[in-house]
Write an enzyme that holds these catalytic residues in place. Structure first.
Site, PDB file in Angstrom:
ATOM      1  N   TYR A  32      56.045  52.095  43.035  1.00  0.00           N
ATOM      2  CA  TYR A  32      54.841  52.195  43.861  1.00  0.00           C
ATOM      3  C   TYR A  32      53.896  51.074  43.444  1.00  0.00           C
ATOM      4  CZ  TYR A  32      52.198  54.573  47.409  1.00  0.00           C
ATOM      5  OH  TYR A  32      51.561  54.868  48.582  1.00  0.00           O
ATOM      6  N   GLU A  35      48.770  45.579  42.985  1.00  0.00           N
ATOM      7  CA  GLU A  35      48.425  44.238  42.521  1.00  0.00           C
ATOM      8  C   GLU A  35      48.507  44.119  40.978  1.00  0.00           C
ATOM      9  OE1 GLU A  35      48.268  41.793  44.628  1.00  0.00           O
ATOM     10  OE2 GLU A  35      47.786  40.378  43.025  1.00  0.00           O
ATOM     11  N   HIS A  37      50.710  45.593  38.971  1.00  0.00           N
ATOM     12  CA  HIS A  37      52.111  45.330  38.624  1.00  0.00           C
ATOM     13  C   HIS A  37      52.506  43.899  39.005  1.00  0.00           C
ATOM     14  CE1 HIS A  37      52.458  49.827  39.465  1.00  0.00           C
ATOM     15  NE2 HIS A  37      52.927  49.730  38.237  1.00  0.00           N
ATOM     16  N   GLY A 147      50.479  46.194  30.907  1.00  0.00           N
ATOM     17  CA  GLY A 147      49.089  46.058  31.343  1.00  0.00           C
ATOM     18  C   GLY A 147      48.120  46.623  30.306  1.00  0.00           C
TER      19      GLY A 147
END
Ligand code: PAF
Length: 281
Positions: A32, A35, A37, A147
């Site tokens: 899913y 931006e 990822h 991240g």
């Protein structure tokens, strides 16, 4: 871009790339894609010659009352987006192959996983550490990109690869935000329009804390109280935690000093959102 579903096939592709002297960059995801990822994939593209992205909603990192069954997914869209961002191999293993009947091996990173999200999601980081190790063993990356939004996850994984002598580099990329500061997350999908309107308060609270620190505030208690007031002023937010810890050991601080992580988890309806600020004091 090639889509690979079999573990054997992925291992063969990775071996071949390594033998050819290619640097493998890896972005593990649960799909899913947003931006945030895509930014990780672009970073992997800059740093490596073969970019592998995995999509696997890992059952072992969800608690019994959590959203494993309803976790959002759209493989067609993810395939298109990951290709556009520079992915070479999209690895989409099945739960049955990753966790066959009788599976019984898990990785625990002690201490670091008992605080912050680990305190309210027992077993979560055990599931993350286990699946990430399995994925590293399959994809054999030289580097893996994560991240900063999942700050604790990145810290736990860095410690795990150091302790277990897993031979790769961990690259951490800044959080990507919506125009109003809300950190991008697949779980933002769960927010109702009212909750979505309130959710940017998390970023505003972190920014406020950052400005207080710049103005000389060093008391964790004062900062947490101020952030709590801001977040609780809304109708829909339920604070799970707001913590100020040292960024290496994740130990609670009374007075801010050194590399400090201000981390929070707040629930809006079905969505449990996390965000953080890493700051050198
Ligand atoms: O950050 C995530 O999406 C997941 O925790 C990860 C690293 C893909 C492991 O399932």
């Amino acid at each position: 871009m090639k889509v690979v579903t079999g573990i054997d096939q992925m291992q063969m592709v990775a071996e071949k790339a390594r033998c050819a002297g290619k640097k493998i960059g890896f972005v593990p995801t649960m799909g899913y894609l947003h931006e945030g990822h895509l930014n990780l994939i672009r970073r992997a593209r800059q740093l490596s010659q073969l970019v592998v992205v995995s999509i696997f909603v890992n059952p072992t990192q969800f608690g019994p009352q959590e959203d494993y069954q309803s976790y959002p997914g759209d493989l067609t869209r993810d395939t298109r987006l990951s290709q556009q961002a520079g992915c070479d191999i999209l690895f989409v293993p099945s739960v049955e192959e990753m966790y066959p009947k009788g599976y019984c091996s898990y990785i625990e990173v002690k201490g670091l996983t008992q605080v912050l999200c680990g305190a309210s999601r027992p077993g979560h980081f055990r599931g993350v550490a286990t699946v990430v190790t399995m994925l590293f063993n399959i994809v054999k990356p030289h580097l893996a990109v994560f991240g900063q939004k999942d700050a604790q996850q990145a810290i736990v994984i860095r410690r795990m690869i150091r302790d277990l002598k897993q031979n790769l580099e961990i690259v951490v990329v800044p959080t990507v935000r919506e125009h109003d500061g809300l950190a991008m997350s697949s779980r933002n999908e769960y927010l109702t329009p009212q909750e979505r309107a309130e959710a940017p308060v998390l970023f505003r609270a972190l920014e406020w804390a950052g400005s207080q620190i710049s103005a000389g505030e060093r008391s964790a208690k004062n900062l947490i109280q101020g952030m709590t007031r801001m977040i609780e002023a809304g109708e829909r937010a339920e604070i799970d935690y707001i913590s100020i810890v040292d960024a290496a050991q994740l130990r609670s601080l009374e007075q801010l000093d050194g590399d400090v992580l201000i981390a929070l988890a707040v629930t809006f309806g079905r969505a449990r959102l996390i965000d953080n600020l890493l700051i050198r004091v």
